[in-house]
Motif scaffolding. Structure first.
Motif, short mmCIF file in Angstrom:
data_model
loop_
_atom_site.label_atom_id
_atom_site.label_comp_id
_atom_site.label_asym_id
_atom_site.label_seq_id
_atom_site.Cartn_x
_atom_site.Cartn_y
_atom_site.Cartn_z
N THR A 387 0.83 -1.21 0.00
CA THR A 387 0.00 0.00 0.00
C THR A 387 0.87 1.25 0.00
OG1 THR A 387 -1.75 -1.19 1.20
CG2 THR A 387 -1.81 1.23 1.26
N LEU A 392 0.26 -3.25 -6.16
CA LEU A 392 -0.80 -4.20 -5.86
C LEU A 392 -0.22 -5.40 -5.10
CD1 LEU A 392 -2.88 -4.37 -9.18
CD2 LEU A 392 -3.13 -2.81 -7.25
N ASP A 418 -5.15 -7.27 -3.13
CA ASP A 418 -5.80 -6.58 -4.24
C ASP A 418 -6.29 -7.59 -5.27
OD1 ASP A 418 -5.24 -3.73 -3.49
OD2 ASP A 418 -3.18 -4.48 -3.58
N ASP A 439 -10.97 -4.75 -5.76
CA ASP A 439 -11.38 -3.43 -6.25
C ASP A 439 -12.10 -3.60 -7.58
OD1 ASP A 439 -11.67 -0.86 -7.23
OD2 ASP A 439 -9.60 -0.26 -6.83
#
Length: 562
Positions: A387, A392, A418, A439
């Protein structure tokens, strides 16, 4: 038929001598065990089976003073001791309890007796799959099953531990008694083998036991541990059933002729099978059904793509990370995938690589069941660094995805990636893959054309895993492999050369130096050696015990300098 609870007890414990006579609230531990067993509604009589050794005269005298039936027999052949006791007491159904379990629960005893009686099975127990704390162990079996084991069992471990022949032999009908307790209580150590265990038992009794009152149950103990962290801190961490593995060490090595017949495999090459054999699915299902099943199983996933196989899934995921970030480099945890360059083994090495390649890292690729990935804080540390670096976090879950927990590694660790890449474990061994993204904004190319039958296999496999019993067995049988190898290696003095690491359903045998002698010894005895161990639903008690006996023989090759 009379139901008799037979408590086996002797004073000759190597780790805690005379433990069954140790005082708890001013009374010998064995008396607590007998009284708690006698409180079970389905038990007609409680007796003690001890040895004829002079050291156990004290047990016989304690039983005489308190009017408890006592049968004496062989010190090592406990199976024969139980057979003598069953005959002397005219027992039609035997309840086996050990004298080092002062927290044994009368209600758990009754539940096991009722489970056996409901279908008149040969054997019922809560030790086939540990869903209770260790120390509430109850085994219930018919007299004729005991007599058959007494006639036919030959191996020292079968004689010393009474029930292995019944648990693994052919033509015995067995019932697994399960609790509804959360997994964190499964196998927690409530038995007494070491001084620390005795301190824990005393602390519990001091708070819950009252003379003349009905015995407290296991749920009262759980409430106490949740209420008083100081008591919970006393719970031991020693290996469950270490004595069983040490019994295997004392057995002679298997002859090479034991390898005739179909080889046993603990990891199906290229298959990642979970249910035992690759499933075609009970009915047709399309790719939309498969994607929906994956979203349900991995609740954190907002988007799902299907892939031709695991390699295709991994390539798509990494390509998407490169496109999404505009960066050129993927850093991979050692052993994860084939496309990461360079590799790291620990968080310090990852920090160094992130400094060297600052601003150019598109993704960090991790195998959550790989080398030391289960170390405390490892996945959380990688998540935080990904992060911070704007990269990712991609989990390579080719083998581990369906084994660890609902929701895969994220469900097990609480660390949400992710992207996750899955392989044939989602379809019980069929060639297929999938990419999951947390996401919805992460973009991948459309679904690949997956092999025929794969959508149905995905739906069938995820459906079979839904109630948790399959995954529970993977954990239980895998734990026996991990603990058994490590205990036997330590006993044979080769624990610096070989160890088994990782999570129980997905472990790895690590051998320093030449692994050839170990491999050869395994394969000549009918076990196809893979460093990776991924037990399936088909790996029952008999197959796991066979594997442990082969490993015990192969450890000799290391101990002898092979």
């Amino acid at each position: 038929m009379r139901t008799v609870a037979i408590v086996q007890a002797r004073t000759g414990s190597s780790r805690l001598p005379r433990k069954v006579l140790a005082p708890i609230c001013g009374r010998p531990m064995l008396l607590h065990v007998v009284e708690r067993a006698a409180a079970a509604r389905r038990v007609d009589e409680v007796a003690v089976a001890t040895s004829s050794a002079p050291d156990d005269d004290a047990i016989a005298e304690l039983c005489r003073e308190h009017g408890i039936a006592c049968v004496r027999g062989s010190e090592q052949d406990v199976l024969d001791r139980y057979h003598r006791a069953a005959q002397a007491l005219d027992a039609g159904v035997i309840v086996r309890i050990t004298g080092d379990c002062p927290l044994i629960d009368p209600q758990v005893i009754d539940r096991a007796i009722e489970a056996r009686g409901a279908c008149d099975a040969d054997y019922a127990a809560n030790v086939l799959l540990y869903t209770y704390p260790n120390g509430l162990d109850v085994e219930v079996f018919r007299r004729d099953a005991l007599e058959r084991a007494w006639r036919e069992a030959r191996l020292p471990a079968e004689r010393e531990h009474v029930t292995p022949y019944i648990r693994t032999g052919e033509d015995f009908e067995r019932v697994c008694v399960r609790s509804d307790l959360p997994r964190r209580w499964w196998g927690q150590r409530w038995t007494v083998d070491e001084p620390a265990d005795l301190r824990f038992a005393r602390a519990v009794f001091e708070r819950l036991w009252r003379a003349g009152q009905p015995p407290f149950g296991h749920r009262a103990v759980i409430e106490l541990l949740e209420r008083e962290p100081s008591v919970a801190a006393l719970v031991g961490s020693a290996v469950m059933h270490e004595g069983t593995y040490l019994s295997l060490v004392r057995e002679p090595a298997l002859p090479e002729s034991a390898g005739s017949g179909a080889p046993l495999e603990l990891c199906v090459q290229g298959g990642d099978v979970i249910l035992g054999t690759p499933s075609a699915g009970p009915e047709p299902a399309d790719e939309a059904d498969a994607r929906r099943a994956l979203r349900d199983a991995f609740g954190w996933a907002k988007r799902v793509w299907l892939a031709r196989d695991h390699a295709d899934a991994l390539e798509r995921a990494l390509g998407s990370a490169l496109d999404a970030t505009g960066r050129a480099r993927v850093i991979a945890h050692a052993g994860a995938g084939q496309l990461g360059d360079p590799e790291f083994e620990d968080l310090d090495a990852l920090d160094a690589l992130l400094r060297t390649h600052a601003g150019d890292v598109a993704a960090i690729l991790v195998d959550p069941a790989g080398a030391d990935a289960d170390a405390p804080g490892f996945l959380a540390g990688v998540r935080e660094r990904a992060t911070r670096a704007g990269a990712l976090l991609i989990l390579d879950e080719r083998l581990s995805g369906m084994r660890l927990a609902p929701g895969g590694a994220a469900g097990f660790s609480g660390i949400v990636p992710d992207v996750s890449c899955l392989g044939p474990s989602i379809a019980d061994g069929r060639r297929v893959g999938a990419v999951l993204a947390a996401d919805p904004g992460i973009a991948l190319p459309g679904d690949a054309s997956v092999p025929p039958g794969s959508p149905g296999a995905i739906v069938a496999t995820l459906s079979a895993l839904r109630d948790g019993s399959v995954r529970d067995q993977l954990w239980e049988q895998g734990r026996k492999l991990v603990d058994g190898i490590n205990v036997m290696a330590r006993a044979l003095g080769v624990d610096e050369r070989i160890r088994c690491t990782g999570q129980a359903p997905h472990s790895r045998i690590r051998i320093s130096g030449d692994a050839g002698p170990f491999r050869t010894a395994c394969e000549r005895r009918g076990l196809r050696f893979h460093a990776l161990q991924c037990p399936t639903l088909a790996h029952d008690e008999a197959r796991i015990e066979r594997a442990l006996r082969v490993y015990r023989s192969a450890l000799d090759a290391l101990a002898s300098g092979g």
